[in-house]
Write an enzyme that holds these catalytic residues in place. Structure first.
Site, PDB file in Angstrom:
ATOM      1  NE  ARG A  93      71.427 141.053  23.969  1.00 18.75           N
ATOM      2  CZ  ARG A  93      72.451 141.988  22.548  1.00 18.75           C
ATOM      3  NH1 ARG A  93      70.879 143.527  22.816  1.00 18.75           N
ATOM      4  NH2 ARG A  93      72.943 142.125  21.404  1.00 18.75           N
TER       5      ARG A  93
ATOM      6  CD  GLN B  17      72.006 137.061  21.455  1.00 16.20           C
ATOM      7  OE1 GLN B  17      72.558 135.787  20.871  1.00 16.20           O
ATOM      8  NE2 GLN B  17      73.168 137.161  22.636  1.00 16.20           N
TER       9      GLN B  17
ATOM     10  CG  ASP C  42      80.387 141.370  21.961  1.00 18.17           C
ATOM     11  OD1 ASP C  42      80.334 140.261  21.240  1.00 18.17           O
ATOM     12  OD2 ASP C  42      80.583 141.683  22.705  1.00 18.17           O
TER      13      ASP C  42
HETATM   14  O1  MRU Z   1      75.883 137.865  24.517  1.00 14.84           O
HETATM   15  P1  MRU Z   1      75.813 139.397  23.721  1.00 14.84           P
HETATM   16  O2  MRU Z   1      74.407 139.476  23.484  1.00 14.84           O
HETATM   17  O3  MRU Z   1      75.814 140.777  24.821  1.00 14.84           O
HETATM   18  O4  MRU Z   1      76.430 139.319  22.384  1.00 14.84           O
HETATM   19  C1  MRU Z   1      76.087 141.021  21.473  1.00 14.84           C
HETATM   20  C2  MRU Z   1      76.854 140.659  20.516  1.00 14.84           C
HETATM   21  O5  MRU Z   1      77.686 139.740  19.865  1.00 14.84           O
HETATM   22  C3  MRU Z   1      76.798 141.369  19.703  1.00 14.84           C
HETATM   23  O6  MRU Z   1      77.141 141.991  17.951  1.00 14.84           O
HETATM   24  C4  MRU Z   1      77.734 142.689  20.487  1.00 14.84           C
HETATM   25  O7  MRU Z   1      78.270 142.751  21.120  1.00 14.84           O
HETATM   26  C5  MRU Z   1      78.264 144.493  19.141  1.00 14.84           C
HETATM   27  S1  MRU Z   1      76.194 144.942  19.995  1.00 14.84           S
HETATM   28  C6  MRU Z   1      76.679 146.719  19.597  1.00 14.84           C
END
Ligand code: MRU
Length: 357
Positions: free
Chosen positions: A59, A206, A247
């Site tokens: 992720r 996370q 994202d």
């Molecule tokens: O749901 P996830 O764990 O994929 O979300 C990740 C995030 O929101 C991060 O902050 C984003 O992808 C930036 S990662 C360099």
């Protein structure tokens, strides 16, 4: 072929990698099991990679894009001579359906599609797609290192200071080093960092499971806090910057990032703490005018109602589980990309670095 499984391809601590490419298979570190277990899962099919993206084995926006690119190479490997291009296209479609919000996924697939269009034979496609995927991986790592340089020039504080971050944006979420966490690594390297406050990042955690693990492992001083403690921390004056990833960033500078980022930006403005977004150009989507157009992923309510299979909410309760939110550009002090920094982002600043398309 370059060895991207090596932990330190450049002379600098890059953190624990999320993926290892072996030429005919992709290993992904199962992030669902961290920090308790380190299990590497092998993938030989694009569809397996798509499932791992959907199920959060891997992720983080850039890591999703890189994994998908390697997935396309696996698709080319398994395609038969007859109808090889259509087979690869079909697998790319499956990859595209794995998660909706991070634009890096679609950006990487588009790059692979352009390469595919130049190929006349499956053999040629195999070689060119592998080169392209490795290129995407290496470029992401290089972008992270460049962003850390740009960010430190902006922060420019003499005395060491503390930062607060949200979600995981480290080596585990990228091609190595990290975006926001890359900036934090660099602050630590330059002895400018006092402490990192890591939001635990409900509901998937996370922050506690990945960010705290990465930082502690690399000897970077970290304090883990419940998301709800951020206001108290920001009110205490020790934190100078909130640093987060993204994202998707739209043409007006709005930023989609992990749920809770928006409330953090409101808190930062209230407490006069500066707010920085760190993301590579592959996260920018100039085709969308504003954050309101970004598709926001809603995930299973069990992510909120259960922890490791243990029920923590009443049976049958209605649940709202958007896993990203949109921070308006007006709450952001700086967007840092490998192309440079956009201060007080708006459409003019975004266009200056990212022409449409
Ligand atoms: O749901 P996830 O764990 O994929 O979300 C990740 C995030 O929101 C991060 O902050 C984003 O992808 C930036 S990662 C360099």
């Amino acid at each position: 072929m370059s060895d991207l499984s090596a932990p330190n391809p450049v002379d600098r601590a890059l953190g624990t990698v999320a993926m290892r490419w072996h030429g005919d298979s992709l290993e992904l570190l199962d992030q669902r099991l961290l920090p308790v277990e380190e299990v590497w899962l092998p993938h030989t099919r694009a569809t397996e990679v798509a499932t791992s993206i959907r199920d959060m084995v891997v992720r983080g926006a850039p890591a999703i894009g890189i994994s998908a690119a390697y997935g396309v190479v696996l698709a080319a490997k398994r395609a038969t001579e007859n109808g090889w291009k259509q087979t690869i296209e079909a697998d790319m479609q499956v990859l595209a359906e794995s998660r909706p919000t991070a634009i890096n996924l679609f950006w990487a697939l588009d790059r692979m599609r352009v390469v595919l269009a130049t190929c006349d034979t499956r053999h040629q496609a195999l070689r060119r797609l592998a080169e392209a995927a490795i290129g995407i991986h290496k470029d992401d790592l290089a972008a992270n290192l460049a962003m850390a340089d740009h960010a430190l020039a902006v922060m420019d504080d003499r005395a060491p200071f503390s930062v607060l971050t949200h979600c995981n944006t480290g080596a585990l979420a990228t091609g190595g080093y990290g975006t926001a966490l890359g900036v934090i690594r660099r602050l630590h390297e330059e002895r400018m960092l006092k402490r990192v406050y890591a939001d635990e990042t409900r509901p998937w955690l996370q922050g506690s499971r990945l960010t705290a693990w990465e930082l502690a492992r690399d000897g970077i001083p970290v304090t883990l806090n419940a998301d709800g403690a951020a206001a108290v921390i920001l009110s205490q004056g020790d934190v100078k910057w909130v640093v987060v990833g993204a994202d998707r960033i739209t043409a007006n500078g709005d930023v989609a990032n992990k749920i809770g980022t928006y409330s953090l930006a409101v808190l930062a403005r209230h407490h006069n703490v500066r707010f920085m977004v760190v993301a590579p150009a592959s996260t920018v989507d100039m085709s969308l005018e504003s954050g309101q157009e970004i598709p926001i992923e809603q995930r299973d309510g069990r992510e909120i109602c259960e922890i490791k299979g243990v029920q923590i909410a009443p049976d049958g309760i209605d649940v709202f589980n958007p896993v990203f939110d949109v921070t308006p550009a007006s709450l952001i002090d700086a967007i840092v990309t490998e192309r440079g920094v956009i201060h007080d982002p708006d459409i003019t600043g975004m266009r200056a670095l990212f022409s449409k398309g």
